[in-house]
Design an enzyme around this catalytic site. Structure first.
Site, PDB file in Angstrom:
ATOM      1  N   ASP A  66      -2.329   2.109  -4.578  1.00  0.00           N
ATOM      2  CA  ASP A  66      -3.553   2.523  -3.899  1.00  0.00           C
ATOM      3  C   ASP A  66      -4.645   1.466  -4.093  1.00  0.00           C
ATOM      4  O   ASP A  66      -4.561   0.603  -4.976  1.00  0.00           O
ATOM      5  CB  ASP A  66      -4.035   3.874  -4.426  1.00  0.00           C
ATOM      6  CG  ASP A  66      -3.062   4.993  -4.089  1.00  0.00           C
ATOM      7  OD1 ASP A  66      -2.380   4.888  -3.046  1.00  0.00           O
ATOM      8  OD2 ASP A  66      -2.972   5.952  -4.879  1.00  0.00           O
TER       9      ASP A  66
ATOM     10  N   HIS B  98       0.817  -1.218   0.000  1.00  0.00           N
ATOM     11  CA  HIS B  98       0.000   0.000   0.000  1.00  0.00           C
ATOM     12  C   HIS B  98       0.853   1.270   0.000  1.00  0.00           C
ATOM     13  O   HIS B  98       0.333   2.367  -0.225  1.00  0.00           O
ATOM     14  CB  HIS B  98      -0.923  -0.007   1.221  1.00  0.00           C
ATOM     15  CG  HIS B  98      -2.202   0.731   0.993  1.00  0.00           C
ATOM     16  ND1 HIS B  98      -2.421   1.589  -0.073  1.00  0.00           N
ATOM     17  CD2 HIS B  98      -3.375   0.754   1.701  1.00  0.00           C
ATOM     18  CE1 HIS B  98      -3.621   2.092  -0.018  1.00  0.00           C
ATOM     19  NE2 HIS B  98      -4.236   1.607   1.060  1.00  0.00           N
TER      20      HIS B  98
END
Length: 450
Positions: free
Chosen positions: A425, A421
């Site tokens: 995204d 992450h």
């Protein structure tokens, strides 16, 4: 005098070296053919009168063409050392290209074959010892004769050896003629009142179930091999470094199963390969990676930069008895289904034979792990560092799903995408997984580039 005794023990000639009028000093002129074992070589090298022998032995592999010193092969840049596991022992006869030892590295095992037929004369590294590239491993004598063994002075010839006199027997007492009576045992069960225990004999009863369970409660320890240690280290590093998050989806496998059933015979006849589902997912992943280049990228932590790759190398996880390996398919974006199936078959065969080279597993921009072959229903894979994402495939099971307002039973597969992450995204991860779903459910999307 000492040098002459040592020379006679080694069956080596003694040469007299004069260093002035009336001064003579003996030294040993050792022939390399007399050095037949690691023990004799150690005695020579530690003797104060063996300087010439030591110098001669260091060049014996060059001077003697019937003796070869085999070294550890060079490793790849990402591997520095390995552990030796010997398949042969001193005195064993080996054929040319027969495996003498196996070197376990962090990523794979490297077989070291005999360069020619001969006899193993010495093992220069203990079993389990660590070696680096170029380390001497063993000495091979090309001649087929067995190596000479060092004579043992205390041993006597077996023909003249006399058996030791028998030990005097212990005196035997008189055998009793009267057998003591055995108390009778009643065959009828004893009557007891409710709540009372039946009386038992003085000896406690033995339970066969208890004995079995006691013997089964054992344990043993096995040292972790280098590959398993490296796998544990890398996966823990991934947990400590990456901000891992997993997103899921499900794939209707009806169309891809129908396509496989319709074309598998023609595919096998033309390419001599079985058409499986892995090629569809690998091609779908390559298509999705081109659509979402961030998933194919990686973070360079040292430079604080994102590295985007314009090529796609997909690692396919393969389970072996020694651990999980991930051979790499290079330039998947330019492959078709037949190319993918052929490469997977070749790498899988090499993995089963433990013949994967380090070059086969170096690199990789994305990984696919197929737990469905073991019957997995659902799971979250762990990123294979330094990559940024991994796709997890699972088993195909019939489930009721809603199709055009109706409930139908379809062959369904859960898929999972674990991603870093820090770089990817949630939007990119979801779109990536949806692209894979659309391609697998309808391969015509590849042709239309939708």
């Amino acid at each position: 005098m000492l040098s002459r005794c040592l020379a006679r023990a080694l069956r080596c000639p003694v040469t007299t070296l004069r260093r002035g009028p009336g001064a003579a000093r003996p030294f040993i002129q050792v022939a390399a053919s007399r050095v037949t074992s690691a023990g004799e070589r150690k005695n020579i090298l530690t003797s104060p009168l063996s300087l010439h022998a030591a110098r001669f032995y260091r060049t014996s592999a060059v001077c003697r063409q019937d003796v070869l010193t085999v070294n550890t092969p060079a490793f790849a840049e990402s591997v520095t050392e390995g552990d030796v596991r010997w398949e042969k022992a001193v005195g064993d006869t080996v054929a040319e290209d027969e495996v003498v030892c196996e070197i376990e590295t962090d990523k794979t095992s490297v077989h070291v074959p005999a360069p020619s037929a001969g006899v193993i004369e010495a093992l220069l590294v203990p079993d389990g010892g660590k070696v680096e590239g170029g380390t001497p491993l063993f000495v091979l004598r090309k001649s087929g004769a067995a190596p000479k063994t060092k004579p043992v002075e205390a041993a006597a010839p077996p023909a003249t050896a006399q058996p030791p006199p028998p030990a005097p027997a212990a005196p035997v007492g008189p055998i009793p003629t009267v057998i003591p009576p055995v108390p009778p045992v009643s065959a009828q069960p004893l009557e007891t009142k409710p709540g009372e225990l039946k009386p038992t004999s003085s000896s406690p009863p033995t339970s066969s179930a208890g004995a079995v369970s006691a013997s089964a409660r054992s344990e043993h320890r096995v040292k972790m091999n280098r590959m398993r240690q490296r796998i544990a280290q890398r996966l823990k590093e991934a947990q400590n470094t990456c901000a891992m998050l997993t997103t899921f989806n499900e794939v209707d496998m009806s169309n891809i199963q129908q396509m496989r059933t319709l074309h598998k015979d023609a595919f096998l006849k033309k390419h001599n390969l079985k058409l499986g589902f892995m090629s569809a997912f690998v091609k779908a992943a390559a298509f999705a990676l081109q659509d979402q280049p961030a998933v194919n990228a990686v973070i360079d932590d040292s430079a604080k930069e994102i590295v985007y790759r314009d090529y796609i190398d997909i690692s396919v996880a393969v389970s072996t008895p020694k651990g999980l390996v991930v051979p790499v398919l290079r330039n998947v974006e330019s492959m078709n289904f037949a190319d993918i199936e052929r490469t997977i078959a070749e790498l899988g065969e090499k993995a089963r034979k433990n013949e994967l080279a380090i070059e086969d597993m170096d690199g990789g921009t994305f990984t696919i792990s197929n737990g469905g072959v073991f019957g997995s229903l659902f799971g979250t894979p762990i990123i294979n560092p330094p990559q940024s994402a991994i796709l997890g495939m699972h088993g195909i099971f019939d489930r009721p799903v809603a199709i055009a307002g109706k409930v139908e039973v379809r062959p369904m597969m859960y898929v999972a995408l674990t991603y870093d992450h820090r770089l990817i995204d949630g939007r990119e991860a979801v779109l990536f997984l949806r692209k894979i779903k659309s391609v697998v459910e309808d391969p015509r999307v590849l042709l239309l580039d939708l």
